[in-house]
Motif scaffolding. Structure first.
Motif, short mmCIF file in Angstrom:
data_model
loop_
_atom_site.label_atom_id
_atom_site.label_comp_id
_atom_site.label_asym_id
_atom_site.label_seq_id
_atom_site.Cartn_x
_atom_site.Cartn_y
_atom_site.Cartn_z
N CYS A 37 -62.91 -69.12 -4.33
CA CYS A 37 -63.32 -70.46 -6.15
C CYS A 37 -62.83 -69.24 -7.16
N VAL A 38 -61.87 -69.95 -8.21
CA VAL A 38 -61.51 -69.32 -8.98
C VAL A 38 -61.67 -69.98 -10.80
N ASN A 39 -62.54 -70.00 -10.76
CA ASN A 39 -62.44 -70.05 -12.22
C ASN A 39 -61.35 -70.07 -13.62
N THR A 40 -60.89 -70.35 -14.76
CA THR A 40 -60.32 -70.84 -15.68
C THR A 40 -59.76 -69.31 -16.34
N TYR B 278 -70.15 -74.92 2.33
CA TYR B 278 -69.28 -75.01 2.22
C TYR B 278 -68.17 -76.09 2.48
N GLN B 279 -69.32 -77.48 3.23
CA GLN B 279 -68.29 -78.48 3.34
C GLN B 279 -68.76 -79.09 2.60
N THR B 280 -69.44 -78.92 1.42
CA THR B 280 -69.96 -80.35 0.06
C THR B 280 -68.81 -79.74 -0.47
N LEU B 281 -68.06 -78.29 -0.72
CA LEU B 281 -66.83 -77.80 -1.30
C LEU B 281 -65.44 -78.68 -0.96
N LEU B 282 -65.65 -78.01 0.33
CA LEU B 282 -64.41 -79.17 0.88
C LEU B 282 -64.29 -80.12 0.93
N HIS B 283 -65.16 -80.97 0.95
CA HIS B 283 -64.93 -82.49 0.20
C HIS B 283 -64.73 -82.89 -0.92
N MET C 92 -72.42 -79.20 -9.63
CA MET C 92 -71.50 -77.53 -8.96
C MET C 92 -70.74 -77.86 -10.15
N THR C 93 -70.41 -76.22 -10.24
CA THR C 93 -69.22 -75.62 -10.69
C THR C 93 -67.62 -76.50 -10.83
N ASP C 94 -67.40 -76.95 -11.98
CA ASP C 94 -65.56 -77.45 -11.68
C ASP C 94 -64.38 -76.26 -11.43
N TYR C 95 -63.98 -75.53 -10.44
CA TYR C 95 -63.50 -74.79 -10.62
C TYR C 95 -61.82 -74.87 -10.99
N THR C 96 -61.26 -74.14 -11.19
CA THR C 96 -59.31 -74.12 -11.28
C THR C 96 -58.91 -74.34 -10.54
#
Length: 455
Positions: free
Chosen positions: A30-33, A48-53, A1-5
């Motif tokens: 979700c905001v990038n660099t 949604y829940q994956t990102l929250l975790h 999964m993308t690594d967001y800033t």
């Protein structure tokens, strides 16, 4: 999964269309660099829940508190930065007298860079505190001070579009405040463009040079022609005043035998990156020309109440396909807040539709179908401004910049009348539009960077 800033969680309001507000309830942004919204995730989406975790509890995870909401940053399409020094004064005299008695003397002082720095730092900070993340600025005729304004925007994190003003007609401008001649005006403008383009290479949120004839009455035909050529050569934005008042509109008709719009077009100044302020006296042919060339209107409702001698028919121009945004017109407009201008835009449109002269029958008093809603005025201040500048700003949507105001409705000194836990979100949006004050703006972000916070 993308690594967001950054990841932000909360409820947001954004324009879906000129008349519709989209409510994004408890979404993840979700905001990038690069400060771009790469992904927006709704609560019902699979990840949604994956990102929250993954992000909850980390430094780069930002959850809004109860009673807080996201709005897009405002886009102010018309600011006279040097006039911040005179804001709130002399609004009771005609435009021509106001310019010559107050405005030109103030602007002439910006040859002093110390004075310019003091005023420009203050106006940029003030606009950011009022939620304005992008501003289209008129500076002065002074090249170095105009470059300084662009540098201050860069340093403070505001997206600034800055113009060195051209006033090369010696018959129409005071001796103490004007360009020395047409040749130097064009040379200074070109040097200014190059300097700001160089500065922009190191500025994340962007700064942009703008070709800026003050208005037709202050410029020679040769100067206007040269500015049109420079705009084409460097593909810059263009700004000026157009058909603002009886006096300005009449002057151009007398000199060129045509309206401002067609005169400006003849000089190459109406293009996709052009924004013309006011435009109260545009007729249908002028509006069609704006739509054809991609030229936008900066609607300045507070200023127009003082100086325009009319109310601009925003709804009619929108129907004709003209791009329109909102401008404060500091200091013809006294307020640095686009919230105030949103409110005035709605009120002025109602006055145009209903009429104001009780001596006339109600059926003859106004202009039918002129009113705009608060949804439409919000669009002008955000997405409409972004479209007018041809930039991906003004919306909370994927591939747009993270330019945001965090609005707090629970501030003790500016608390909103919200008593029902189940109050409709669109009603809360309307209350924000009509009741928000600067102290309700808790944070401001531009291009993914926090540029203002209020403890």
């Amino acid at each position: 999964m993308t690594d967001y800033t950054h990841i932000f969680q909360g409820t947001a309001f954004s324009s879906k269309s000129p008349t519709e507000v989209e409510i994004l309830k408890n979404h993840l942004f979700c905001v990038n660099t690069n400060g771009i919204i790469e992904k927006i995730v709704a609560p019902e989406d699979n990840d949604y829940q994956t990102l929250l975790h993954m992000y909850d509890g980390k430094e780069n995870f930002h959850r809004l508190a109860e009673g807080q909401y996201f709005l897009p940053g405002f886009v102010d399409l018309h600011v006279h930065a040097p006039q911040w020094a005179q804001s709130g004064t002399a609004l009771d005299i005609p435009l021509f007298d106001w310019l010559n008695t107050y405005t030109f003397p103030i602007e002439s002082r910006f040859s002093d860079l110390d004075f310019a720095k003091k005023v420009y730092e203050d106006v940029v900070s003030t606009l950011l505190a009022n939620g304005t993340t992008t501003a289209l600025y008129f500076a002065t005729v002074h090249k170095e001070a105009s470059i300084l304004l662009a540098k201050i925007c860069a340093e403070k994190g505001q997206r600034g579009l800055v113009g060195k003003v051209v006033m090369d007609d010696h018959e129409q401008t005071p001796e103490y405040y004007r360009d020395a001649d047409t040749k130097s005006a064009l040379e200074d403008t070109e040097q200014f463009i190059l300097a700001v383009k160089e500065l922009a290479k190191s500025v994340k949120q962007g700064v942009y040079p703008v070709v800026t004839p003050r208005f037709i009455p202050s410029c020679t035909s040769e100067g206007l022609q040269g500015l049109g050529a420079l705009a084409a050569k460097y593909d810059t934005h263009v700004q000026s005043h157009c058909s603002e008042s009886d006096w300005a509109h009449g002057y151009v008709q007398e000199k060129y035998g045509k309206n401002d719009a067609f005169a400006l077009h003849d000089f190459g100044l109406l293009r996709d990156k052009s924004v013309m302020a006011h435009c109260n006296f545009l007729d249908d042919a002028d509006a069609d020309l704006f739509a054809q060339t991609g030229t936008a209107i900066s609607h300045c409702p507070i200023s127009n109440a003082y100086f325009a001698n009319s109310v601009i028919p925003v709804a009619h121009f929108h129907e004709k396909g003209v791009e329109i945004g909102l401008g404060s017109d500091i200091s013809g407009g006294f307020s640095p807040s686009l919230f105030d201008n949103i409110r005035q835009a709605v009120m002025s449109s109602r006055m145009l539709e209903d009429g104001v002269n009780p001596a006339l029958p109600a059926t003859e008093r106004g202009v039918p179908n002129s009113r705009i809603t608060v949804n439409e005025a919000f669009y002008l201040a955000t997405a409409g401004g972004g479209e007018s500048l041809s930039l991906p700003i003004g919306r909370l949507a994927e591939n747009y910049t993270w330019d945001v105001q965090v609005i707090d409705t629970t501030i003790a000194s500016a608390k909103f009348p919200l008593y029902d836990a189940n109050e409709e979100l669109h009603d809360i949006f309307q209350k924000i539009m009509y009741l928000a004050r600067p102290e309700n703006i808790r944070e401001v972000w531009v291009q993914g960077e926090k540029v203002h916070s209020r403890m």
